[in-house]
Design a protein around this motif. Structure first.
Motif, PDB file in Angstrom:
ATOM      1  N   MET A 117       3.948  79.776   8.848  1.00 54.23           N
ATOM      2  CA  MET A 117       3.374  78.518   9.230  1.00 54.23           C
ATOM      3  C   MET A 117       1.893  78.708   9.505  1.00 54.23           C
ATOM      4  SD  MET A 117       4.856  75.617  11.708  1.00 54.23           S
ATOM      5  CE  MET A 117       6.054  76.082  12.578  1.00 54.23           C
ATOM      6  N   ARG A 171      -1.314  78.185  11.430  1.00 60.43           N
ATOM      7  CA  ARG A 171      -1.683  77.798  12.787  1.00 60.43           C
ATOM      8  C   ARG A 171      -3.198  77.871  12.935  1.00 60.43           C
ATOM      9  NH1 ARG A 171       1.987  74.845  15.337  1.00 60.43           N
ATOM     10  NH2 ARG A 171       4.002  75.742  15.036  1.00 60.43           N
ATOM     11  N   THR A 172      -3.908  77.404  11.915  1.00 58.04           N
ATOM     12  CA  THR A 172      -5.360  77.433  11.976  1.00 58.04           C
ATOM     13  C   THR A 172      -5.837  76.322  12.885  1.00 58.04           C
ATOM     14  OG1 THR A 172      -4.978  77.056   9.639  1.00 58.04           O
ATOM     15  CG2 THR A 172      -6.994  78.141  10.236  1.00 58.04           C
ATOM     16  N   SER A 173      -6.821  76.617  13.648  1.00 57.73           N
ATOM     17  CA  SER A 173      -7.406  75.582  14.471  1.00 57.73           C
ATOM     18  C   SER A 173      -8.899  75.783  14.495  1.00 57.73           C
ATOM     19  CB  SER A 173      -6.827  75.598  15.885  1.00 57.73           C
ATOM     20  OG  SER A 173      -7.145  76.809  16.505  1.00 57.73           O
ATOM     21  N   THR A 232      -2.433  72.799  20.173  1.00 58.46           N
ATOM     22  CA  THR A 232      -1.997  73.319  18.876  1.00 58.46           C
ATOM     23  C   THR A 232      -0.882  72.490  18.247  1.00 58.46           C
ATOM     24  OG1 THR A 232      -2.572  75.533  19.622  1.00 58.46           O
ATOM     25  CG2 THR A 232      -1.163  75.384  17.702  1.00 58.46           C
ATOM     26  N   GLU A 233       0.135  72.124  19.036  1.00 58.56           N
ATOM     27  CA  GLU A 233       1.270  71.379  18.466  1.00 58.56           C
ATOM     28  C   GLU A 233       0.920  69.936  18.107  1.00 58.56           C
ATOM     29  OE1 GLU A 233       1.322  70.855  22.858  1.00 58.56           O
ATOM     30  OE2 GLU A 233       1.231  72.626  21.580  1.00 58.56           O
ATOM     31  N   GLN A 271      -2.156  69.137  16.674  1.00 57.59           N
ATOM     32  CA  GLN A 271      -3.159  69.137  15.617  1.00 57.59           C
ATOM     33  C   GLN A 271      -2.503  68.662  14.329  1.00 57.59           C
ATOM     34  OE1 GLN A 271      -5.050  72.974  15.403  1.00 57.59           O
ATOM     35  NE2 GLN A 271      -5.640  72.906  17.569  1.00 57.59           N
ATOM     36  N   ASN A 297      -1.068  71.218  11.865  1.00 63.80           N
ATOM     37  CA  ASN A 297       0.149  71.874  12.348  1.00 63.80           C
ATOM     38  C   ASN A 297       1.340  70.919  12.338  1.00 63.80           C
ATOM     39  OD1 ASN A 297      -1.217  74.273  12.696  1.00 63.80           O
ATOM     40  ND2 ASN A 297      -1.766  73.813  14.804  1.00 63.80           N
ATOM     41  N   GLU A 298       1.093  69.639  12.614  1.00 59.45           N
ATOM     42  CA  GLU A 298       2.179  68.645  12.505  1.00 59.45           C
ATOM     43  C   GLU A 298       2.665  68.560  11.063  1.00 59.45           C
ATOM     44  OE1 GLU A 298       1.150  65.429  16.014  1.00 59.45           O
ATOM     45  OE2 GLU A 298       0.087  65.255  14.109  1.00 59.45           O
ATOM     46  N   GLU A 317       2.499  70.988   8.779  1.00 57.32           N
ATOM     47  CA  GLU A 317       3.246  72.215   8.474  1.00 57.32           C
ATOM     48  C   GLU A 317       4.646  72.185   9.085  1.00 57.32           C
ATOM     49  OE1 GLU A 317       2.651  74.787   6.506  1.00 57.32           O
ATOM     50  OE2 GLU A 317       0.734  73.952   5.864  1.00 57.32           O
ATOM     51  N   GLU A 318       4.751  71.700  10.312  1.00 57.52           N
ATOM     52  CA  GLU A 318       6.070  71.596  10.952  1.00 57.52           C
ATOM     53  C   GLU A 318       6.983  70.658  10.173  1.00 57.52           C
ATOM     54  OE1 GLU A 318       6.593  71.000  15.159  1.00 57.52           O
ATOM     55  OE2 GLU A 318       4.649  71.953  15.526  1.00 57.52           O
TER      56      GLU A 318
END
Length: 166
Positions: A1, A3-5, A13-14, A16, A19-20, A22-23
């Motif tokens: 996954m 997790r770049t920010s 993070t959760e 962004q 990331n949403e 990718e999830e």
């Protein structure tokens, strides 16, 4: 996954958008919309087939298959497709939400609860990256779901015409 920010990004993070995305893409429920047409349609037909377990007996009570086979098949198919429609609506809403989060130049987020919402303006490189993902990854998924909705509507229309001809 992934997790770049962005280093100056205050969004948790959760929350962004990347990331949403990718999830959602990796979740078991939404993952099938990203696979090949064949795999996607196989999953849709599985849902429709399993829905017959409920739709079949209910339809048989109104239209006994021995007497009204055409009406039984049409009504049972329509009833079984209700679950397919519900699943497709959930898939569409999930992808639509993530598309909006990626497409917007600003991101609304919550630091610790519903009462302390903030807004973050994305830098140009993040906007560009997110909009590329929308264009090349999410829009084809939404189009696939729209085509599926159109096919279901066509089948409902065809079933209605056949129903009235019998």
């Amino acid at each position: 996954m992934i997790r770049t920010s962005v280093s100056n990004c205050p969004v948790p993070t959760e929350q962004q958008p990347l990331n949403e995305y990718e999830e959602l893409k990796n979740s078991w429920f939404f993952r099938h919309t990203t696979s090949s047409w064949r795999n996607y349609l196989t999953k849709i037909f599985w849902i429709w087939g399993w829905s017959w377990l409920v739709a079949g007996p209910v339809t048989a009570a109104s239209f006994p298959p021995q007497k009204h086979i055409v009406h039984f098949i049409l009504c049972g198919s329509a009833a079984a497709s209700v679950m397919v429609v519900l699943v497709l609506v959930r898939l569409y809403l999930g992808w639509f939400y993530v598309r909006d989060r990626l497409d917007n130049a600003t991101v609304f987020y919550e630091e610790s609860g519903w009462y302390d919402g903030q807004t973050w303006t994305k830098p140009l490189e993040v906007i560009t990256r997110d909009r590329l993902i929308v264009t090349y990854e999410i829009k084809p998924i939404l189009q696939r779901l729209q085509i599926t909705f159109a096919a279901l509507a066509f089948m409902y229309l065809t079933g209605t015409i056949i129903w009235h001809l019998n």
